[in-house]
Design a protein around this motif. Structure first.
Motif, short mmCIF file in Angstrom:
data_model
loop_
_atom_site.label_atom_id
_atom_site.label_comp_id
_atom_site.label_asym_id
_atom_site.label_seq_id
_atom_site.Cartn_x
_atom_site.Cartn_y
_atom_site.Cartn_z
N LYS A 89 23.32 -6.73 -22.36
CA LYS A 89 23.70 -7.42 -23.47
C LYS A 89 25.25 -7.49 -23.39
O LYS A 89 25.96 -8.59 -23.90
N PHE A 142 16.48 -5.58 -20.21
CA PHE A 142 17.88 -5.22 -20.02
C PHE A 142 18.89 -6.19 -20.80
O PHE A 142 19.71 -5.77 -21.24
N GLY A 192 18.74 -7.41 -23.62
CA GLY A 192 18.98 -7.23 -25.01
C GLY A 192 19.50 -5.80 -25.17
O GLY A 192 19.69 -5.49 -26.41
N LEU A 193 19.75 -5.13 -24.27
CA LEU A 193 20.25 -3.71 -24.43
C LEU A 193 21.85 -3.62 -24.35
O LEU A 193 22.07 -4.29 -23.14
N GLU A 219 22.79 1.82 -24.26
CA GLU A 219 21.42 2.00 -24.46
C GLU A 219 20.80 2.02 -22.97
O GLU A 219 19.66 2.49 -22.78
N GLU A 224 18.95 5.19 -20.48
CA GLU A 224 17.67 5.38 -19.44
C GLU A 224 18.13 6.35 -18.54
O GLU A 224 16.96 6.81 -18.07
N HIS A 255 13.44 -1.35 -29.66
CA HIS A 255 13.73 -1.23 -28.47
C HIS A 255 12.53 -1.38 -27.65
O HIS A 255 11.29 -1.03 -27.88
N LEU A 300 14.29 -8.46 -28.36
CA LEU A 300 15.91 -8.88 -28.32
C LEU A 300 16.16 -9.39 -26.86
O LEU A 300 17.08 -10.05 -26.93
N ALA A 301 15.21 -9.39 -25.75
CA ALA A 301 15.84 -9.91 -24.57
C ALA A 301 15.04 -11.24 -24.31
O ALA A 301 15.47 -11.92 -23.28
N MET A 339 23.38 -6.82 -33.09
CA MET A 339 22.40 -6.58 -32.46
C MET A 339 22.09 -7.35 -31.07
O MET A 339 21.73 -6.87 -30.15
N THR A 340 22.67 -8.60 -31.19
CA THR A 340 22.43 -9.41 -29.82
C THR A 340 23.86 -9.94 -29.19
O THR A 340 23.75 -10.30 -28.16
N PRO A 345 20.28 -13.37 -25.84
CA PRO A 345 20.68 -13.54 -24.43
C PRO A 345 20.83 -15.00 -24.15
O PRO A 345 20.32 -15.74 -24.59
#
Lengths: 444, 293
Positions: A209, A266, A268-269, A273, A277, B126, B148-149, B233-234, B238
């Motif tokens: 992200k 990945f 979105g992280l 975060e 991992e 998550h 979210l990806a 959050m994003t 993406p």
């Protein structure tokens, strides 16, 4: 009734006065900071150097102590010099620097970042060139490739005091469990990835992200395939992003994505975060700057058994690629500048010269910060991970500055967005290259 | 008091401080933003006057219109969801047991800060350890999406917490408006033989129509300039799939150091908000407001 009106009016005016006075207070501070060097101008003996930095005793205790130690030593050796500190937090520091540079009230010595950050100040003649120091007793002391990041039009405007490179950290226990060796070549690396995915372990922890995290992977790929100069040239416009090796580098990244080499979701992280991992031992590898080293060595909040499991390796070399395994992606952190219009310029330069050397001797041991000057690992006592990395650093053949720092802010945004799109397979490697070309051409 | 207030100078004196502050803090910066939009400026250094170049660029910028599309979509969802909130408020304002407790429950998200909500929902979404995916996996879905990806899912995944965040606020407004309706009207209707449905839609709704109009404007304009949850959050990602107008403006100005262009985006955003507010006012305009008392 009228009396009441008058009273409330007076109260209001009082309130407003307080507000206005509050606004005025700040500009006074700036004035004082600059006024300090006036007494230095006429008397040759007593000199005050104003030094503005960003290591407050609260949040950066170790660095703060180190700075104070160095200043105390310097004042001992030069009794006529007083170094006056002004300390701000990182973000406030950046803002204040902008504001006081507009009114030409920079401190004599201050802290700056490389390349894109430095450029407007250098172009505006606010910082003094420090090349004379580099050819003096600092000659050969810096890790190669570090001072270049502070050079604009062949003049060096600041001396770096921090350096970060990006190794791939890995979890030794996971590698052992699946009988994996540290990969030397890219094919071996792909084998490792393959074995880990087959066993349901996420091979690489990545939080894309933040986008610069993915950029590290692309930069190494470009470096190993095209050699150290291809990417640099593409950025400084003597080359192009449509170079076959750079396009192939982008294609290799997408192959890794197809192999499920990175942890799920990945894109979105965030980096934190993604990192968790690796810290939770759900992923086997993690590429990140050496600023993470304390987390794997000295940080008391992290269990010792995990810290014992962490090792690192260099990004493997690719068969047929022009890159050298000792070439690193990384970058100097902050550096010291001397203000061009400082009234005590010579004294300030001498102080910077002294500071950089002393910092280089002590920073890694006292504060865990890797200096941009070479460190003699035989003389210092450090966790093994530090020693190994410092030794690698002394052997470094090249240092490629983080792409988003090298590029102008506008183009850097395009680069970062394209990285996310590349990892998310929203663009082809060819489009990836073309967008870079367009963005950089636009900026020039 | 009346005598004092009839003096125009006194009125001016009372109004002046607030007026000055509003001018200095809100209106002057708006005008300045419009002006900065006419320049090429990186935040430090000199401004270069470039006329309407930046505005022309905004209008031709696909990325901007994409983000504007996302903002509009959010505005539509927010406006539609108002209907749901209205139903909840109608039920709560009736004589339901525990209505008070429910009202408080709905209001709690409103009390959390946006960043806390964002962190909360980041955990929910998550990809491997999140509540949502753990739940889906326990139901037997082998490979639930990384919410979210994925470019196709991220916008929807963001809308849910955004709507959830403001639900309590609108329910509270409707609830208060409905409670303001004199009980005598409802009783009179009952005596005349109206059923609950008729009371709700023929009597209560027309009476709070003004409030509904205001909430539509609030919801739409609030959505158009929405920023916080998306930023945390994003960050628009993406690949710009969740970029909205405000986050696009932020990225251009503060990440790309293109304050001229960023200001132009900000000013266009303001104009879009004004135009849409005007359209909504026109569409919901009614000749005479209904009053029964």
């Amino acid at each position: 009734m009228t009396k009441k009106t008058v009273t409330s009016m007076l109260l209001l005016m009082l309130a407003l006065t307080v507000v206005l006075a509050g606004c005025g207070g700040k500009s006074n501070d700036g004035g004082q900071a600059a006024g300090g060097n006036e007494n230095a101008a006429d008397s040759g003996s007593k000199v005050t150097i104003n030094f503005m930095h960003l290591w407050p005793a609260g949040s950066s205790a170790q660095q703060n102590k180190l700075v104070n130690d160095i200043i105390a030593e310097y004042q001992n050796e030069h009794p006529n010099v007083t170094v006056k500190q002004e300390i701000l937090e990182n973000e406030q520091y950046k803002n204040k620097l902008k504001v006081i540079s507009a009114s030409n009230q920079l401190p004599d010595v201050g802290v700056t970042w490389a390349a894109g950050f430095l450029e407007p100040y250098a172009k505006g003649n606010l910082f003094a060139p420090l090349d004379d120091l580099l050819s003096g007793d600092l000659n050969g002391q810096f890790v190669s490739g570090t001072t270049e990041a502070y050079a604009i039009d062949k003049k060096t405007y600041a001396l770096p005091i921090e350096l970060n490179i990006s190794p791939i950290y890995y979890n030794k226990a996971i590698f052992e469990k699946y009988n994996l060796e540290v990969p030397q070549t890219y094919d071996q690396f792909l084998q490792v990835v393959q074995t880990l995915t087959e066993n349901g372990v996420a091979p690489i922890a990545l939080g894309n992200k933040d986008r610069w995290t993915g950029s590290l992977w692309y930069m190494y790929m470009a470096d190993r395939l095209g050699g150290a100069d291809t990417l640099k040239n593409a950025i400084n416009r003597t080359g192009t992003f449509e170079d076959p090796s750079l396009i192939q580098g982008a294609a290799e990244i997408q192959k890794l994505v197809d192999m499920n080499a990175f942890n799920k979701g990945f894109n979105g992280l965030s980096n934190d975060e993604g990192k968790s991992e690796f810290m939770n031992e759900q992923a086997a590898m993690y590429m990140m700057g050496t600023w993470e080293l304390p987390n794997f060595t000295t940080n008391p909040d992290i269990p010792q058994e995990f810290k014992d499991k962490v090792g690192f390796f260099k990004f493997p070399s690719v068969e047929g690629g022009k890159g050298d395994i000792n070439s690193w992606v990384g970058g100097p952190g902050v550096g010291l500048f001397v203000a061009e219009n400082s009234k005590v310029k010579d004294e300030a330069k001498a102080f910077v010269n002294y500071f950089v050397q002393k910092w280089g001797e002590k920073s890694v041991v006292d504060a865990g910060v890797i200096p941009a000057t070479k460190v003699d690992t035989a003389k210092v006592e450090l966790p093994q991970l530090y020693i190994d990395l410092l030794n690698e650093l002394n052997n470094a053949s090249n240092l490629t500055l983080f792409a988003d720092v090298q590029l102008k802010p506008d183009a850097a945004q395009t680069h970062l967005n394209m990285i996310q799109a590349l990892f998310g397979k929203a663009v082809t490697p060819e489009e990836f290259a073309k967008k870079h070309e367009e963005a950089i051409a636009e900026g020039n | 008091m009346d005598k004092v207030m009839s003096n125009k100078y006194v009125i001016a004196l009372y109004v002046l401080p607030a007026l000055l502050l509003i001018l200095a803090i809100i209106y002057v910066p708006i005008v300045l933003t419009g002006y900065y939009g006419l320049t090429e400026w990186n935040g430090i250094g000199a401004m270069k006057f470039t006329g309407f170049d930046n505005y022309a660029r905004v209008l031709q910028d696909n990325a901007f219109w994409q983000s504007a599309g996302h903002s509009l979509l959010l505005a539509v969802f927010s406006a539609v969801s108002l209907f749901g909130y209205l139903l909840v408020a109608l039920v709560l304002s009736g004589k339901v047991k525990g209505a008070n407790t429910f009202r408080k429950i709905y209001l709690i998200p409103m009390l959390l800060s946006s960043v806390a909500i964002a962190q909360l929902w980041l955990k929910v979404y998550h990809p491997t350890n999140g509540v949502l995916n753990s739940f889906l996996e326990s139901l037997g879905f082998s490979n639930p999406p990384a919410w979210l990806a994925e470019t196709s899912l991220v916008l929807g995944a963001l809308f849910i917490p955004i709507l959830w965040q403001y639900a309590g606020f609108y329910i509270l407004i409707y609830y208060a408006a409905l409670k303001n309706i004199p009980a005598s009207l409802e009783e009179a209707a009952k005596i005349d033989g109206a059923n609950a449905w008729q009371i709700a839609f023929r009597i209560k709704l027309p009476l709070i129509m003004e409030v509904i109009k205001v909430t539509i404007v609030l919801a739409v304009v609030g959505s158009l300039k929405y920023f916080d949850l998306i930023y945390v959050m994003t960050d628009g990602g993406p690949n710009g799939a969740s970029e909205v107008m405000a986050s696009y403006m932020y990225h251009q100005a503060f990440r790309g150091f293109d304050f001229g262009f960023g200001s132009a985006v900000g000013f266009v955003l303001l104009l879009i908000c004004l135009i849409i507010t005007w359209i909504i006012r026109k569409l919901t305009e009614s000749k005479d407001t209904i009053q029964y008392s």
